[in-house]
Structure formats: C-alpha cells, structure tokens
Design a protein around this motif. Structure first.
Motif, short mmCIF file in Angstrom:
data_model
loop_
_atom_site.label_atom_id
_atom_site.label_comp_id
_atom_site.label_asym_id
_atom_site.label_seq_id
_atom_site.Cartn_x
_atom_site.Cartn_y
_atom_site.Cartn_z
N SER A 215 15.37 -9.61 10.08
CA SER A 215 15.37 -10.84 10.85
C SER A 215 15.02 -10.47 12.28
N VAL A 216 13.97 -11.09 12.83
CA VAL A 216 13.45 -10.71 14.14
C VAL A 216 13.58 -11.87 15.12
N LEU A 217 14.16 -11.58 16.27
CA LEU A 217 14.22 -12.54 17.37
C LEU A 217 13.20 -12.12 18.43
N MET A 218 12.30 -13.04 18.78
CA MET A 218 11.32 -12.79 19.84
C MET A 218 11.55 -13.81 20.96
N ILE A 219 11.84 -13.31 22.16
CA ILE A 219 12.01 -14.18 23.33
C ILE A 219 11.01 -13.77 24.39
N GLY A 220 10.23 -14.72 24.86
CA GLY A 220 9.26 -14.48 25.91
C GLY A 220 9.52 -15.36 27.11
N GLY A 221 8.98 -14.94 28.25
CA GLY A 221 9.14 -15.71 29.48
C GLY A 221 7.83 -16.33 29.93
N ARG A 222 7.84 -17.62 30.17
CA ARG A 222 6.61 -18.32 30.58
C ARG A 222 6.08 -17.82 31.92
N LYS A 223 6.97 -17.33 32.77
CA LYS A 223 6.58 -16.85 34.10
C LYS A 223 6.53 -15.33 34.18
N ASP A 224 6.52 -14.68 33.04
CA ASP A 224 6.53 -13.22 33.00
C ASP A 224 5.14 -12.68 33.36
N VAL A 225 5.06 -11.98 34.49
CA VAL A 225 3.79 -11.38 34.91
C VAL A 225 3.73 -9.90 34.58
N ILE A 226 4.83 -9.32 34.12
CA ILE A 226 4.85 -7.91 33.71
C ILE A 226 4.44 -7.76 32.26
N ALA A 227 4.99 -8.61 31.39
CA ALA A 227 4.58 -8.64 29.98
C ALA A 227 4.13 -10.07 29.67
N PRO A 228 2.92 -10.45 30.12
CA PRO A 228 2.46 -11.83 29.94
C PRO A 228 2.45 -12.25 28.47
#
Length: 279
Positions: A215-228
């Motif tokens: 089971s994988v949880l992926m969370i991203g940031g809309r304002k992430d400029v380091i890992a776009p």
C-alpha cells in the motif's frame, strides 16, 4: 475517524507502560548510527514507523512523530551515516544501507523487548530523499506492506535529465553546493557523479512494479520547487497506477516541507495509516 490526537493530549495515561522517548544507537556498515525512538503507551506490541528525513535533513518531521506517538504508533527517526552526528561517510548508497540496518535493528530481540515493537508491522514513511529511500527499500521487502512518500525526490530520473548536457550538470552542481556542507565525506561533485552513475538503478519508475504487493501513499506539494510535481510526483503516480499498485495520491497546497500545511499533512498520513488497519 477521530483526528484529535493531532492537537489533543491523551485523556488516559498508562502508568505501567507509559509513552516515552529514548535515544538509540546501532551499527550500520561499521559506523555508529544515532537516532531517537518514540514508544507508544500500552503493553503493545506496537506498529512501528521508520520516519526517514531528507537531504541533508533540515526538516526531520518530529511534529509528525508526536502525532503518530499519540495515535499508538512507535516511531524511529535516525540520522544516516555522515549526517547529524552519526559516524562514517555520507552517500546515497549508505543511506539505503542504513535504512536496511534500521529495519534489522527494529527486528532484533533487544529492540522488540525494549521498545514494545511489532516486528511484523514495520512501516516506512519518508520525506524527499527519505521518500525515495522508503520506496526503494519497500520494493525489496514484501513483509513491509505500507510505505509513504512525502515530496519524494526521484534521484534517478533527475540524473537522467541533467546528464543530457554539461550546462545542466554544472547548474545542478551549483544548486546542491550548500546541501552537502553538513555531510561528512560528501562533495557536490561526488554527489552528482554518484547519481548519474546510478541513474537507472535509482529511477523510481523502474521499481514501481516491485511495489504491487504494497500500500503506497504519495503526497506532493503544489508549490514544491525542489521536487516539482511534474518531474517527481506525476510520472511516478502514473507508473504506480499502470502497475495497479494499491495507491493513495494526495496533492497539498504546500511547499517542499509543507510549512503551511503541517496539520493537514499529519491528518492525511494518519488517515492513510488507519485505513491500513481495516484492509
């Protein structure tokens, strides 16, 4: 579910088996690893989260550790070789080896007895480099069923992109100069050389097939400029979907460290963990 453990102290305390925090140290590759373990109250054994910080690790997610502790989870946060007081030299290979050593440590008779650990329920959650390391490690451990990647950085795909030209390589080296200052044995040039050399092995798109039983949880940031999102989040989410991985995908309105969304981040992580109990 009830999320009050995010902002509320426990109403009842177990005086016999109280919650506590203890420093830990153990061996990895002949070097001393330093860390801290949060031990949930109750006789247990408790599901235990290894919470992996990033590169070089300015944000170490101790606030998240306390939320998980109040929610009944043990949490181990440790420092990779060559960082923040741990012995040895820093490298991404060493980081991955140190995660393996941490799993072995938690499964030891000493740790199970001392920290009330359920060694059949170890969970990997990482931020940035930690998310990368969590996914790669889980792909080699069928027994680790749950893995979370928060603002994960796909070093292999990044290396493939910058290796297309010398100007991109030079720009990348300049970008990472300050990040290696606190890391023993690491220079920006050997960091760049290392990720380019291992660009296929460290491309998370190439290991997504091995996460089918997780089971994988992926969370991203809309304002992430380091890992776009466009480079590090979306391609991996698509690859995991193609492999029909049990996936929960979340995009928050935050930056790489989710500075303005820490409560929301804690809520999403806790919700996902609690969902695993009913599966």
């Amino acid at each position: 579910m009830d999320f009050k453990t995010i902002w509320t102290d426990p109403e009842e305390l177990d005086e016999t088996y109280p919650a506590m925090i203890q420093g830990v140290d153990y061996n990895s590759g002949g070097s001393r690893i330093l860390g801290v373990i949060y031990i949930a109250q109750g006789i247990g054994p408790h599901a235990t989260v290894i919470l992996l910080h990033g590169f070089p690790g300015y944000e170490q997610n101790f606030d998240l550790a306390h939320v998980l502790l109040r929610s009944g989870y043990n949490v181990l946060i440790f420092h990779y070789r060559g960082s923040w007081g741990s012995g040895g030299d820093y490298s991404i290979d060493h980081v991955l080896e140190d995660v393996e050593s941490s799993i072995e440590f938690l499964k030891s008779d000493f740790a199970k007895k001392s920290y009330r650990i359920d060694d059949k329920n170890i969970i990997l959650i990482g931020h940035s480099l930690g998310g990368f390391s969590a996914l790669i490690t889980a792909a080699g451990h069928d027994e680790i069923k749950s893995v979370g990647c928060i603002a994960g950085f796909n070093f292999g795909l990044y290396a493939e992109n910058i290796s297309k030209s010398k100007s991109l390589m030079d720009s990348a080296a300049k970008k990472w100069e300050k990040a290696v200052i606190s890391l023993n044995g690491m220079t920006v040039q050997n960091f760049i050389d290392d990720i380019v050399k291992n660009k296929y092995r460290w491309n998370l798109l190439n290991i997504s097939e091995n996460l089918k039983n997780h089971s994988v949880l992926m969370i991203g940031g809309r304002k992430d400029v380091i890992a776009p999102l466009e480079e590090h989040y979306m391609p991996l989410v698509q690859s995991l979907k193609e492999q029909k991985v049990d996936l929960k995908e979340i995009i928050l309105d935050g930056d790489h460290s989710f500075v303005s969304r820490r409560i929301t981040l804690a809520k999403e992580v806790l919700k996902w963990l609690e969902e695993q109990k009913s599966n």
